[in-house]
Write an enzyme that holds these catalytic residues in place. Sequence first.
Site, PDB file in Angstrom:
ATOM      1  N   HIS A 169       0.824  -1.121   0.013  1.00 40.09           N
ATOM      2  CA  HIS A 169       0.055   0.173   0.123  1.00 40.09           C
ATOM      3  C   HIS A 169       0.824   1.265  -0.014  1.00 40.09           C
ATOM      4  CE1 HIS A 169      -3.763  -2.457   1.778  1.00 40.09           C
ATOM      5  NE2 HIS A 169      -3.232  -2.924   0.749  1.00 40.09           N
ATOM      6  N   HIS A 211      -9.296  -1.628  -5.405  1.00 41.08           N
ATOM      7  CA  HIS A 211      -8.265  -1.957  -4.285  1.00 41.08           C
ATOM      8  C   HIS A 211      -7.132  -3.040  -5.090  1.00 41.08           C
ATOM      9  CE1 HIS A 211      -6.184  -2.325  -0.699  1.00 41.08           C
ATOM     10  NE2 HIS A 211      -6.021  -3.703  -1.204  1.00 41.08           N
ATOM     11  N   ASP A 261      -3.187  -2.498  -5.203  1.00 46.09           N
ATOM     12  CA  ASP A 261      -2.269  -3.378  -4.697  1.00 46.09           C
ATOM     13  C   ASP A 261      -1.288  -3.871  -6.044  1.00 46.09           C
ATOM     14  OD1 ASP A 261      -3.196  -4.071  -2.234  1.00 46.09           O
ATOM     15  OD2 ASP A 261      -4.269  -5.698  -2.730  1.00 46.09           O
ATOM     16  N   HIS A 317      -1.088 -10.992  -5.380  1.00 44.32           N
ATOM     17  CA  HIS A 317       0.204 -10.691  -5.000  1.00 44.32           C
ATOM     18  C   HIS A 317       1.309 -11.667  -5.760  1.00 44.32           C
ATOM     19  CE1 HIS A 317      -0.910  -7.290  -2.643  1.00 44.32           C
ATOM     20  NE2 HIS A 317      -1.726  -8.151  -1.660  1.00 44.32           N
TER      21      HIS A 317
HETATM   22 ZN   LIG Z   1      -4.248  -4.377  -0.581  1.00 47.25          ZN
END
Ligand SMILES: [Zn+2]
Length: 293
Positions: free
Chosen positions: A67, A223, A227, A250
């Site tokens: 973030h 969001h 990321d 991720h």
């Molecule tokens: Zn996040």
Amino acid sequence: MECSGIGLHSGAPVLLRILPASAGTGIVFRRTDLDGFEIEAISRNVARVSYATSLMKKGVLISTTEHILSAFTGMGIDNAIVELNNLELPILDGSARPFVDMIQKAGVRKQRRARTYLKIRREFELREGNKFIAVYPSDVYGVSYSINFPHPLIGKETFQVELSNGNYLRHIAAARTFGSREDERAMRNMGLIRGASRENCIVLTRDGVENGPLRFSDEFVRHKVLDLVGDLALLGKQILGNVVADRAGHAMHTALVSRVLRDKTLWEEVTVSEDDEPVAAASSVHAAAGSAL
Ligand SMILES: [Zn+2]
């Protein structure tokens, strides 16, 4: 500027300070509780990646970096030192907005040195089952993200944005992380999200949101863009390319970063001095050239 909070996964209290850095430094994390040990925010230091992105160097961990790194990229910050006295970044409100506010209060300094971009020359695609991530040549940094989440409020959402002209601040920075009540117990059993609360995470119930209202009706996919931008900061340079992701996370974001860096036929470094208008690049790219805190 400093702030304090707790880590999303560790629940550990942490004090964070953002300090200016000279041109060429990049983003560097500094553990003040470990004699100022420094870990550069680059792909080589990526440790393990599951529900958050963590960096590790010589056994020293910095967790949940995405973030704040997203905020730096979104604001065109190339150089800064981030001091923290624990192993995980504070989750704050679950978005990048508190970091953006901190950086704006601290002030941004323009550095005279030209900025080097990583310009994508050839497409690169990565597929894993129904997950997909790719990067395509472009003169600007664009992101298109799709998710397909079996929930009445979400379903299939796609968000497309060019990260210039303040678009990051307007459309991405405030989007908060989210999770479902059903996943919560399993994640806590794995030792994750010990710091999660209604103050730092959108909590999905079976058919709605426990702690509304949402900041955007499609806050979830926004969001994911946040990321992705944070994970792509691990390229170590601002990218000129169009990134397309579908149900990635991720692990795939950071896989793209390391695969792109490894294959030097995919990109070239393009240096843009402050006086040169990058051809076809957005004006805010120019305005942000070589910025630091
Ligand atoms: Zn996040």
